[in-house]
Design an enzyme around this catalytic site. Structure first.
Site, PDB file in Angstrom:
ATOM      1  N   GLY A 127       0.814  -1.219   0.000  1.00  0.00           N
ATOM      2  CA  GLY A 127       0.000   0.000   0.000  1.00  0.00           C
ATOM      3  C   GLY A 127       0.845   1.266   0.000  1.00  0.00           C
ATOM      4  O   GLY A 127       1.006   1.910   1.047  1.00  0.00           O
ATOM      5  N   TYR A 128       1.389   1.603  -1.133  1.00  0.00           N
ATOM      6  CA  TYR A 128       2.180   2.831  -1.263  1.00  0.00           C
ATOM      7  C   TYR A 128       1.371   3.909  -1.988  1.00  0.00           C
ATOM      8  O   TYR A 128       1.070   4.950  -1.443  1.00  0.00           O
ATOM      9  CB  TYR A 128       3.459   2.560  -2.067  1.00  0.00           C
ATOM     10  CG  TYR A 128       4.633   2.039  -1.271  1.00  0.00           C
ATOM     11  CD1 TYR A 128       4.451   1.392  -0.050  1.00  0.00           C
ATOM     12  CD2 TYR A 128       5.934   2.181  -1.746  1.00  0.00           C
ATOM     13  CE1 TYR A 128       5.535   0.914   0.668  1.00  0.00           C
ATOM     14  CE2 TYR A 128       7.025   1.703  -1.032  1.00  0.00           C
ATOM     15  CZ  TYR A 128       6.825   1.071   0.168  1.00  0.00           C
ATOM     16  OH  TYR A 128       7.902   0.601   0.866  1.00  0.00           O
ATOM     17  N   SER A 129       1.021   3.614  -3.257  1.00  0.00           N
ATOM     18  CA  SER A 129       0.409   4.637  -4.108  1.00  0.00           C
ATOM     19  C   SER A 129      -0.945   5.099  -3.580  1.00  0.00           C
ATOM     20  O   SER A 129      -1.692   4.332  -2.976  1.00  0.00           O
ATOM     21  CB  SER A 129       0.206   4.086  -5.516  1.00  0.00           C
ATOM     22  OG  SER A 129       1.403   3.566  -6.002  1.00  0.00           O
ATOM     23  N   GLU A 244      12.817  -3.813  -5.165  1.00  0.00           N
ATOM     24  CA  GLU A 244      11.829  -3.983  -6.222  1.00  0.00           C
ATOM     25  C   GLU A 244      12.499  -3.881  -7.599  1.00  0.00           C
ATOM     26  O   GLU A 244      12.200  -4.638  -8.496  1.00  0.00           O
ATOM     27  CB  GLU A 244      10.742  -2.901  -6.061  1.00  0.00           C
ATOM     28  CG  GLU A 244       9.556  -3.076  -6.991  1.00  0.00           C
ATOM     29  CD  GLU A 244       8.353  -2.180  -6.624  1.00  0.00           C
ATOM     30  OE1 GLU A 244       8.335  -1.616  -5.504  1.00  0.00           O
ATOM     31  OE2 GLU A 244       7.455  -2.051  -7.461  1.00  0.00           O
ATOM     32  N   SER A 378       8.144   4.823 -12.508  1.00  0.00           N
ATOM     33  CA  SER A 378       7.975   4.770 -13.963  1.00  0.00           C
ATOM     34  C   SER A 378       9.339   4.927 -14.652  1.00  0.00           C
ATOM     35  O   SER A 378      10.317   5.355 -14.040  1.00  0.00           O
ATOM     36  CB  SER A 378       7.052   5.895 -14.421  1.00  0.00           C
ATOM     37  OG  SER A 378       7.730   7.131 -14.287  1.00  0.00           O
ATOM     38  N   ASN A 379       9.377   4.588 -15.927  1.00  0.00           N
ATOM     39  CA  ASN A 379      10.645   4.691 -16.651  1.00  0.00           C
ATOM     40  C   ASN A 379      11.131   6.136 -16.757  1.00  0.00           C
ATOM     41  O   ASN A 379      12.332   6.379 -16.836  1.00  0.00           O
ATOM     42  CB  ASN A 379      10.505   4.040 -18.029  1.00  0.00           C
ATOM     43  CG  ASN A 379      10.586   2.520 -17.926  1.00  0.00           C
ATOM     44  OD1 ASN A 379      10.562   1.973 -16.814  1.00  0.00           O
ATOM     45  ND2 ASN A 379      10.684   1.843 -19.040  1.00  0.00           N
ATOM     46  N   GLU A 380      10.195   7.073 -16.712  1.00  0.00           N
ATOM     47  CA  GLU A 380      10.620   8.487 -16.706  1.00  0.00           C
ATOM     48  C   GLU A 380      11.359   8.777 -15.394  1.00  0.00           C
ATOM     49  O   GLU A 380      12.389   9.455 -15.386  1.00  0.00           O
ATOM     50  CB  GLU A 380       9.404   9.416 -16.830  1.00  0.00           C
ATOM     51  CG  GLU A 380       8.754   9.413 -18.205  1.00  0.00           C
ATOM     52  CD  GLU A 380       7.994   8.125 -18.511  1.00  0.00           C
ATOM     53  OE1 GLU A 380       7.320   7.594 -17.600  1.00  0.00           O
ATOM     54  OE2 GLU A 380       8.097   7.625 -19.650  1.00  0.00           O
TER      55      GLU A 380
HETATM   56  C1  LIG Z   1      -0.510  -2.694 -12.903  1.00  0.00           C
HETATM   57  C2  LIG Z   1      -0.044  -1.847 -11.777  1.00  0.00           C
HETATM   58  C3  LIG Z   1       0.099  -2.393 -10.518  1.00  0.00           C
HETATM   59  C4  LIG Z   1       0.511  -1.601  -9.431  1.00  0.00           C
HETATM   60  N1  LIG Z   1       0.598  -2.171  -8.197  1.00  0.00           N
HETATM   61  C5  LIG Z   1       0.876  -1.374  -7.129  1.00  0.00           C
HETATM   62  C6  LIG Z   1       0.851  -1.894  -5.796  1.00  0.00           C
HETATM   63  O1  LIG Z   1       0.622  -3.083  -5.583  1.00  0.00           O
HETATM   64  N2  LIG Z   1       1.067  -1.054  -4.778  1.00  0.00           N
HETATM   65  C7  LIG Z   1       1.335   0.267  -4.963  1.00  0.00           C
HETATM   66  O2  LIG Z   1       1.548   0.976  -3.997  1.00  0.00           O
HETATM   67  N3  LIG Z   1       1.367   0.803  -6.215  1.00  0.00           N
HETATM   68  C8  LIG Z   1       1.135   0.008  -7.290  1.00  0.00           C
HETATM   69  N4  LIG Z   1       1.148   0.548  -8.566  1.00  0.00           N
HETATM   70  C9  LIG Z   1       1.300   2.009  -8.699  1.00  0.00           C
HETATM   71  C10 LIG Z   1       2.526   2.454  -9.432  1.00  0.00           C
HETATM   72  O3  LIG Z   1       3.647   2.330  -8.652  1.00  0.00           O
HETATM   73  C11 LIG Z   1       2.245   3.899  -9.907  1.00  0.00           C
HETATM   74  O4  LIG Z   1       1.301   3.819 -10.936  1.00  0.00           O
HETATM   75  C12 LIG Z   1       3.477   4.596 -10.394  1.00  0.00           C
HETATM   76  O5  LIG Z   1       4.310   4.899  -9.330  1.00  0.00           O
HETATM   77  C13 LIG Z   1       3.163   5.872 -11.168  1.00  0.00           C
HETATM   78  O6  LIG Z   1       2.340   6.742 -10.448  1.00  0.00           O
HETATM   79  P1  LIG Z   1       1.008   7.344 -11.072  1.00  0.00           P
HETATM   80  O7  LIG Z   1       0.206   6.240 -11.627  1.00  0.00           O
HETATM   81  O8  LIG Z   1       0.369   8.181 -10.032  1.00  0.00           O
HETATM   82  O9  LIG Z   1       1.481   8.242 -12.271  1.00  0.00           O
HETATM   83  P2  LIG Z   1       1.994   9.751 -12.197  1.00  0.00           P
HETATM   84  O10 LIG Z   1       2.997   9.858 -11.128  1.00  0.00           O
HETATM   85  O11 LIG Z   1       0.813  10.644 -12.164  1.00  0.00           O
HETATM   86  O12 LIG Z   1       2.725   9.876 -13.583  1.00  0.00           O
HETATM   87  C14 LIG Z   1       2.072  10.210 -14.806  1.00  0.00           C
HETATM   88  C15 LIG Z   1       3.143  10.350 -15.862  1.00  0.00           C
HETATM   89  O13 LIG Z   1       4.004  11.412 -15.530  1.00  0.00           O
HETATM   90  C16 LIG Z   1       5.347  10.985 -15.498  1.00  0.00           C
HETATM   91  N5  LIG Z   1       6.087  11.731 -14.485  1.00  0.00           N
HETATM   92  C17 LIG Z   1       5.753  11.923 -13.202  1.00  0.00           C
HETATM   93  N6  LIG Z   1       6.693  12.633 -12.573  1.00  0.00           N
HETATM   94  C18 LIG Z   1       7.657  12.914 -13.479  1.00  0.00           C
HETATM   95  C19 LIG Z   1       8.898  13.630 -13.446  1.00  0.00           C
HETATM   96  N7  LIG Z   1       9.344  14.188 -12.350  1.00  0.00           N
HETATM   97  N8  LIG Z   1       9.628  13.705 -14.590  1.00  0.00           N
HETATM   98  C20 LIG Z   1       9.182  13.123 -15.728  1.00  0.00           C
HETATM   99  N9  LIG Z   1       8.022  12.445 -15.805  1.00  0.00           N
HETATM  100  C21 LIG Z   1       7.266  12.341 -14.705  1.00  0.00           C
HETATM  101  C22 LIG Z   1       5.259   9.514 -15.182  1.00  0.00           C
HETATM  102  O14 LIG Z   1       6.385   8.806 -15.575  1.00  0.00           O
HETATM  103  C23 LIG Z   1       4.029   9.117 -15.973  1.00  0.00           C
HETATM  104  O15 LIG Z   1       4.357   8.890 -17.304  1.00  0.00           O
HETATM  105  C24 LIG Z   1       0.779  -0.238  -9.646  1.00  0.00           C
HETATM  106  C25 LIG Z   1       0.642   0.315 -10.944  1.00  0.00           C
HETATM  107  C26 LIG Z   1       0.244  -0.465 -11.994  1.00  0.00           C
HETATM  108  C27 LIG Z   1       0.128   0.161 -13.350  1.00  0.00           C
END
Ligand SMILES: Cc1cc2nc3c(=O)[nH]c(=O)nc-3n(C[C@H](O)[C@H](O)[C@H](O)COP(=O)(O)OP(=O)(O)OC[C@H]3O[C@@H](n4cnc5c(N)ncnc54)[C@H](O)[C@@H]3O)c2cc1C
Lengths: 393, 366
Positions: A127-129, A244, A378-380
């Site tokens: 439970g992070y996000s 991770e 994310s890869n970014e």
């Molecule tokens: C299938 C799946 C399973 C997951 N399972 C878990 C889980 O079990 N527990 C949990 O805690 N989380 C989980 N996650 C969450 C995951 O870790 C987040 O989706 C991830 O960290 C991205 O956050 P966000 O979705 O809020 O995107 P955002 O942070 O809103 O990002 C949106 C876009 O902006 C880009 N971006 C953001 N900041 C920057 C920056 N500074 N510079 C350049 N680009 C940027 C991102 O790369 C992305 O392309 C899961 C996600 C997926 C897709």
């Protein structure tokens, strides 16, 4: 320089390979090889088998019930098992929360939580996000207010993979709202059966249910379930994210994927096509680059260095290569990839030769492989890490 | 040269956008998320009443005197809204097959009025699996058509069969209720409805045969030309929709105390997507213009080049749209994934990329 594996490593590889050949149930392997959705039982059954052999947490130190594997042995284990078609060893307990607990937890916590992970009896989720805290986890808002010897937790976590199957969640919560974003966060272990928790499914792009939103409404969590110090949770969270990323190269899976595409192409008479062979050669080189980069990192780690930005390279490339290969598999299937109704696959979860659903798993995989470039940082974000920490920009 | 729309074409464009906003504007979920959303006959009748189905047809065929540009305008608008009605399979493919096999305006009228849904296959693997043999009174059809779009809802199918004796292609228009026809419905990668059809000694009368031999092959090939241009327009519409949503998201979504669109890494990605969209639109127009020129190899090559260029660019936009939406992009809740799934479907029909690549690349053999 010497690229040879040690005799012990070779021996260990043979042992793991043999073990998979003997103990990985056919029905599970078939599903994994066809990328068909696995049931909770499929994961649990395989992990029970590993637990019995003492291999569920092989890299843990012996004193906590692990085998004290070297990083190389962990790599061999992951490569061999995933190549053999074993399910993804769910990382939430073994790779994530377990090491946090034995590194930062109290004696009582170690005694209470580690055995359940080792015996595969307790299913954990992460439970992070939160809806407004993804890449920027420090923005998380889920509140834990201390009342005597409990924290009262309110808020919600999102994208929680497999929360609908889990028994416990480890969560980052805000214990001091006035502190700077990275401070004032604590690391809590929460029993998902606690009153006030609801779990709502979120369907993903492949039409299946992998992740959830978890809501906390006045959930009472004993203070003794906090790992480490109050307001110092960020340190433990970062430690976990490092674990991770090292896992995400998935060389074994990539090799298996390459072979599967080749088999599909053979079945469809495509191997005579020069363009197909060019693509395959390109992928093979990508996988080799990934493998040797992983080996270099391993060799450095074995030499005592701790993985830094290198882990970001592996996460970034591993996810991108698998993503591209999984789309190419669909291209090879061509019109056979068009029928896609995942419920049918779930109904007939073990019927691989069904005409309509026979190759649907490959389509599921293609759709779901959009996730690894997003999750786990994310890869970014990985590029930002490389730019900052490797390049000093 | 004038590559802009005429006032009438602009009106059509507005009408499509209005209809889409009314019918699809509130829809958040993708077609695959909700079975009832797949396809609705009432909506289809409304579409027909708006005159779309005849908008790209000449008057002598019962249309309104329009052409490829009108079809492009409709397909682009439909793509942008992710409309899941059988525009490609019926409005473009089936209608074109009927026109090119010389059916009368009266014969086509029920289709254009929305009273009769006629679909034709889009996946090319079907060709050759159906055989037409001499049977009791006349001819009988046997075999399978594994993927007929809207196969469960259609009133009539247009099928290509191989005649058993002559070995030539025969184009047949057959009612869905004909004897010996069984259908099994399912969804496709885009979440849209399709069915597998099986025929067992289904009687085919002489007036159900649209064309044979060379005439049938020619009709099929021209229909495919039109379908490819329409597919390009739909893909551009989808990509435009994904692009708009993503741009919007980059302005709304905050992380690290600012809208993520402030990060230069994402700005450059968006700029590249913008360029890709502009180029895809240019190729779409090229494809549409090709339909107004003479038939033949050169036109086919142009269409294949357009198809390859449009799909590589729009798929890139689709992949980026998911990535830049983060976790939200992975849900069924937003139509981002649905748009990507439809783009990939468009990429896989008509034999996918290889035959088109072959057609374009063959020139360099000389
Ligand atoms: C299938 C799946 C399973 C997951 N399972 C878990 C889980 O079990 N527990 C949990 O805690 N989380 C989980 N996650 C969450 C995951 O870790 C987040 O989706 C991830 O960290 C991205 O956050 P966000 O979705 O809020 O995107 P955002 O942070 O809103 O990002 C949106 C876009 O902006 C880009 N971006 C953001 N900041 C920057 C920056 N500074 N510079 C350049 N680009 C940027 C991102 O790369 C992305 O392309 C899961 C996600 C997926 C897709």
């Amino acid at each position: 320089m010497d690229a040879a594996w040690t005799a012990e490593d070779e021996q260990f590889r043979r042992e793991v390979r043999q073990f998979c050949a003997e103990h990985l149930p056919d029905s599970i392997r078939e599903k994994v090889l066809a990328s068909r959705p696995l049931a909770r039982d499929d994961y649990m059954r395989w992990q029970d088998i590993l637990a019995k052999r003492g291999w569920i947490a092989g890299f843990w130190p012996k004193e906590y019930g692990g085998c004290g594997w070297t990083p190389t042995q962990s790599y061999i284990f992951q490569e061999e098992t995933s190549y053999a078609g074993a399910p993804w060893l769910l990382p939430f307990g073994v790779n994530y929360v377990g090491p946090v607990i034995y590194t930062f937890g109290s004696e009582a916590q170690k005694r209470r939580y580690l055995p359940g992970i080792l015996s595969n009896e307790v299913f954990w989720c992460q439970g992070y996000s939160e809806p407004n805290a993804g890449s920027d986890l420090a923005r998380l808002k889920t509140r834990a207010v201390r009342e005597g010897d409990v924290y009262v937790v309110n808020g919600s976590k999102i994208w929680t993979t497999m929360a609908h199957w889990a028994d416990w969640i480890f969560a980052l919560v805000r214990t001091d709202p006035s502190a700077k974003p990275q401070e004032g966060i604590s690391f809590l272990l929460i029993d998902l059966k606690s009153p006030g928790i609801t779990i709502e499914p979120i369907k993903s792009i492949d039409g299946l249910h992998h992740f959830n939103q978890v809501f906390f409404s006045d959930v009472r969590v004993p203070v003794e379930n906090r790992v480490g110090e109050e307001n110092k949770g960020w340190t433990y969270a970062k430690f976990l994210l490092g674990h991770e990323r090292v896992l995400s190269a998935e060389v074994g899976k990539a090799k298996r994927c390459l072979e599967r595409i080749q088999q599909l192409a053979r079945e469809r008479g495509l191997t005579a096509n020069a363009r197909y062979r060019d693509r395959m050669a390109g992928f093979e080189i990508d996988v080799l680059a990934l493998e040797w980069t992983t080996l270099r990192l391993l060799s450095a780690v074995m030499g005592g260095q701790s993985p830094g930005y290198e882990a970001s390279i592996l996460k970034l490339r591993g996810s991108t290569i698998l993503q591209a290969m999984s789309e190419f598999a669909v291209d090879v299937l061509s019109a056979d990839a068009l029928p896609y109704q995942p419920e049918l696959m779930l109904d007939r979860i073990n019927v691989a030769d069904e005409e309509l659903t026979g190759t649907m798993g490959i389509v599921t995989e293609f759709l779901f492989q959009r996730a690894p470039t997003i999750w786990g940082g994310s890869n970014e974000i990985q590029r930002n890490i490389i730019a900052k920490h490797a390049l000093g920009l | 040269m004038d590559l802009s729309l005429t006032p009438e074409q602009k009106l059509l464009q507005d009408s499509v956008a209005r209809f889409a906003a009314e019918h699809y504007g509130k829809r958040k979920r993708s077609p695959s998320a909700d079975p009832s959303d797949g396809f609705d006959r009432e909506t289809w009748r409304e579409i027909a009443a708006l005159g779309w189905l005849g908008a790209g047809l000449e008057e002598r065929n019962g249309g309104f005197g329009g052409g490829p540009v009108e079809t492009m305008v409709i397909m682009e608008g439909a793509g942008k809204a992710l409309m899941s009605e059988p525009l490609l399979a019926t409005m473009v493919m089936a209608t074109r097959l009927l026109v090119e096999t010389g059916q009368s305006a009266d014969d086509i009228a029920p289709l254009l009025a929305g009273d009769e849904i006629i679909t034709a296959a889009l996946a090319d693997r079907a060709t050759g699996t159906l055989t037409l043999a001499r049977g009791g009174q006349g001819a009988v059809l046997s075999g399978r058509e594994p993927l007929m779009p809207y196969g469960d809802a259609a009133d009539r199918f247009i099928l290509a069969a191989k005649a058993e004796e002559a070995g030539e292609t025969v184009l047949i228009s057959l009612p869905a209720q004909a004897s010996g026809v069984s259908r099994k419905g399912f969804r496709t990668l885009d979440g849209w409805p399709a069915a597998a059809l099986a025929f067992e000694n289904t009687p085919v009368s002489e007036d159900e045969i649209l064309a044979r031999g060379q005439a049938a092959d020619r009709a099929q090939s021209i229909a495919a030309d039109h379908a490819i241009a329409a597919l390009c327009a739909e893909a551009v519409g989808i990509a435009q929709g994904l692009f708009d949503r993503t741009l919007d998201y980059l302005k709304q979504r905050e992380q690290f105390g600012q809208p993520i669109g402030r990060f230069q890494a994402l700005q450059h990605r968006m700029a590249d997507m913008f360029i890709a969209l502009e180029e895809a639109r240019s190729l779409m127009i090229m494809a549409t213009m090709a339909l107004t020129g003479p038939e033949g190899d050169s036109r086919q090559r142009t269409l294949s080049a357009a198809r390859l260029g449009v799909l590589s660019r729009t798929l890139h936009i689709g992949r980026e749209a998911i990535q830049l939406h983060g976790g939200m992009g992975m849900t069924e809740e937003l139509p981002v994934g649905a748009g990507f799934r439809r783009l990939k479907t468009l990429d896989l029909i008509f034999g996918g990329e290889p035959p088109h690549l072959e057609r374009v690349a063959a020139t360099y053999r000389q």
